[in-house]
Design a protein around this motif. Sequence first.
Motif, mmCIF file in Angstrom:
data_model
loop_
_atom_site.group_PDB
_atom_site.id
_atom_site.type_symbol
_atom_site.label_atom_id
_atom_site.label_comp_id
_atom_site.label_asym_id
_atom_site.label_seq_id
_atom_site.Cartn_x
_atom_site.Cartn_y
_atom_site.Cartn_z
ATOM 1 N N LYS A 84 0.822 -1.207 0.000
ATOM 2 C CA LYS A 84 0.000 0.000 0.000
ATOM 3 C C LYS A 84 0.857 1.257 0.000
ATOM 4 O O LYS A 84 0.445 2.288 -0.514
ATOM 5 C CB LYS A 84 -0.912 0.013 1.230
ATOM 6 C CG LYS A 84 -2.161 -0.831 1.040
ATOM 7 C CD LYS A 84 -3.193 -0.512 2.085
ATOM 8 C CE LYS A 84 -4.460 -1.315 1.839
ATOM 9 N NZ LYS A 84 -5.366 -1.280 2.977
ATOM 10 N N GLN A 166 -0.060 -2.384 -11.687
ATOM 11 C CA GLN A 166 -1.452 -2.780 -11.948
ATOM 12 C C GLN A 166 -1.840 -4.017 -11.148
ATOM 13 O O GLN A 166 -2.901 -4.075 -10.532
ATOM 14 C CB GLN A 166 -1.586 -3.056 -13.447
ATOM 15 C CG GLN A 166 -3.001 -3.238 -13.904
ATOM 16 C CD GLN A 166 -3.056 -3.765 -15.323
ATOM 17 O OE1 GLN A 166 -2.087 -4.335 -15.837
ATOM 18 N NE2 GLN A 166 -4.189 -3.573 -15.966
ATOM 19 N N ASP A 169 -2.061 -3.210 -7.428
ATOM 20 C CA ASP A 169 -3.321 -2.504 -7.129
ATOM 21 C C ASP A 169 -4.476 -3.495 -7.011
ATOM 22 O O ASP A 169 -5.361 -3.339 -6.168
ATOM 23 C CB ASP A 169 -3.623 -1.457 -8.211
ATOM 24 C CG ASP A 169 -2.729 -0.230 -8.053
ATOM 25 O OD1 ASP A 169 -2.154 -0.055 -6.959
ATOM 26 O OD2 ASP A 169 -2.589 0.536 -9.028
ATOM 27 N N ALA A 170 -4.457 -4.510 -7.859
ATOM 28 C CA ALA A 170 -5.510 -5.536 -7.792
ATOM 29 C C ALA A 170 -5.428 -6.290 -6.472
ATOM 30 O O ALA A 170 -6.451 -6.604 -5.850
ATOM 31 C CB ALA A 170 -5.372 -6.504 -8.969
ATOM 32 N N ILE A 172 -4.196 -5.145 -3.646
ATOM 33 C CA ILE A 172 -4.629 -4.252 -2.561
ATOM 34 C C ILE A 172 -6.154 -4.156 -2.529
ATOM 35 O O ILE A 172 -6.764 -4.062 -1.466
ATOM 36 C CB ILE A 172 -4.003 -2.853 -2.744
ATOM 37 C CG1 ILE A 172 -2.486 -2.924 -2.593
ATOM 38 C CG2 ILE A 172 -4.583 -1.867 -1.727
ATOM 39 C CD1 ILE A 172 -1.779 -1.654 -2.987
ATOM 40 N N SER A 173 -6.752 -4.220 -3.716
ATOM 41 C CA SER A 173 -8.213 -4.063 -3.786
ATOM 42 C C SER A 173 -8.937 -5.234 -3.106
ATOM 43 O O SER A 173 -10.114 -5.145 -2.785
ATOM 44 C CB SER A 173 -8.672 -3.935 -5.237
ATOM 45 O OG SER A 173 -8.653 -5.210 -5.845
ATOM 46 N N MET A 174 -8.229 -6.333 -2.896
ATOM 47 C CA MET A 174 -8.845 -7.450 -2.155
ATOM 48 C C MET A 174 -8.661 -7.164 -0.678
ATOM 49 O O MET A 174 -7.658 -7.547 -0.084
ATOM 50 C CB MET A 174 -8.187 -8.769 -2.534
ATOM 51 C CG MET A 174 -8.417 -9.100 -3.994
ATOM 52 S SD MET A 174 -7.750 -10.678 -4.498
ATOM 53 C CE MET A 174 -8.674 -11.835 -3.521
ATOM 54 N N ASP A 175 -9.633 -6.472 -0.096
ATOM 55 C CA ASP A 175 -9.396 -5.982 1.267
ATOM 56 C C ASP A 175 -9.960 -6.935 2.315
ATOM 57 O O ASP A 175 -10.600 -6.535 3.271
ATOM 58 C CB ASP A 175 -9.944 -4.558 1.445
ATOM 59 C CG ASP A 175 -11.433 -4.489 1.238
ATOM 60 O OD1 ASP A 175 -11.993 -5.480 0.710
ATOM 61 O OD2 ASP A 175 -12.052 -3.482 1.603
#
Length: 313
Positions: A84, A166, A169-170, A172-175
């Motif tokens: 992050k 990219q 970011d994917a 990180i988007s899995m929170d």
Amino acid sequence: MKKLLSIVVPCYNEEETIPVYYNAMKEQMKKMDYVDFEIIFVNDGSRDNSLNIMRRLAKKDKVIRYISFSRNFGKEAAMLAGFKNAKGDFITTMDVDLQDPPELLEQMYKGIVEEKYDCVATKSTSRNGYSFLRKLFTKMFYKIIGSMSKTEMVAGARDYRLMTRQMVDAIISMDEYNRYSKGIFSFVGFDTKWIEFENQERVAGTTKWNFWKLFKYAVDGIVGFSTAPLIFASLIGLIFCLIAFIMIIVIIVRTLIWSDPVAGWPSLVCIIFFVGGINLFCSGIIGEYLAKTYLETKKRPVYIIKETEDSVR
Ligand code: UDP
Ligand code: MG
């Protein structure tokens, strides 16, 4: 403009290994002068001198950054915090004990920049330096999860992998709260090239994993990426109903034909214990999923940062 490569390095009680790692990376960075580096040490609540060493390195070398947690949150949390906060175009994570060879970075970087992969991942071909039992259970784990989960888990895969912005970011988007990186890496997809290498032994210090921690990690992996055990629970229930039904018929027929007197309470007790055990086992499986759901709904932070290099400079 040179590209920036971020390296996330989780550290938990690693005062002996951080300086060795730093020196090895200095050499590697000299060799790869066509790219800029940033090394982010994540202090995962170490109780030794690790944080002081990080502070000192960050002060003298601009390449070094650090994030320090308020307590030990585990390697998964440390990797997420690093991802992050990384500013790089390409991002990787490495163990600080040099079990992830820095020399491979060059080849990994080429894989992304020249061969246009989204990710170059590594796996170790042997498990030298790990105990026999650990090797055995690791093997079993990959067999079990391989047959249960749709998400492919590669045996021997390390977390050491270079990824594009990219892809990170994917990730990180899995929170999710219960993070199991091996599964997450595979779940997000993207074109991955695999590099194999001989397993290296730790340069100093000792492993932070014991049997119990690894066992829990394995359960996290299975529960996090498969619901097959739940089906297994209902399947066992069904099979037992079937057996019971057949037994009832057998007993009725036997009584009618031979009018056998009731015999043998020991066998009955055994059956009660056995069925009771299976019952508890299945409730346990369901409970495991429920517990995970419970923790997810709380939305607790995966980690808490106490200090970074910015907050002290
Ligand atoms: N680690 C961490 N938090 C923990 C346990 C480990 O940040 O709670 C870090 C550790 O400092 C090391 C990496 O994770 O950089 C891998 O740990 P270790 O070498 O002990 O694991 P092994 O190689 O035995 O699987
Ligand atoms: Mg290690």
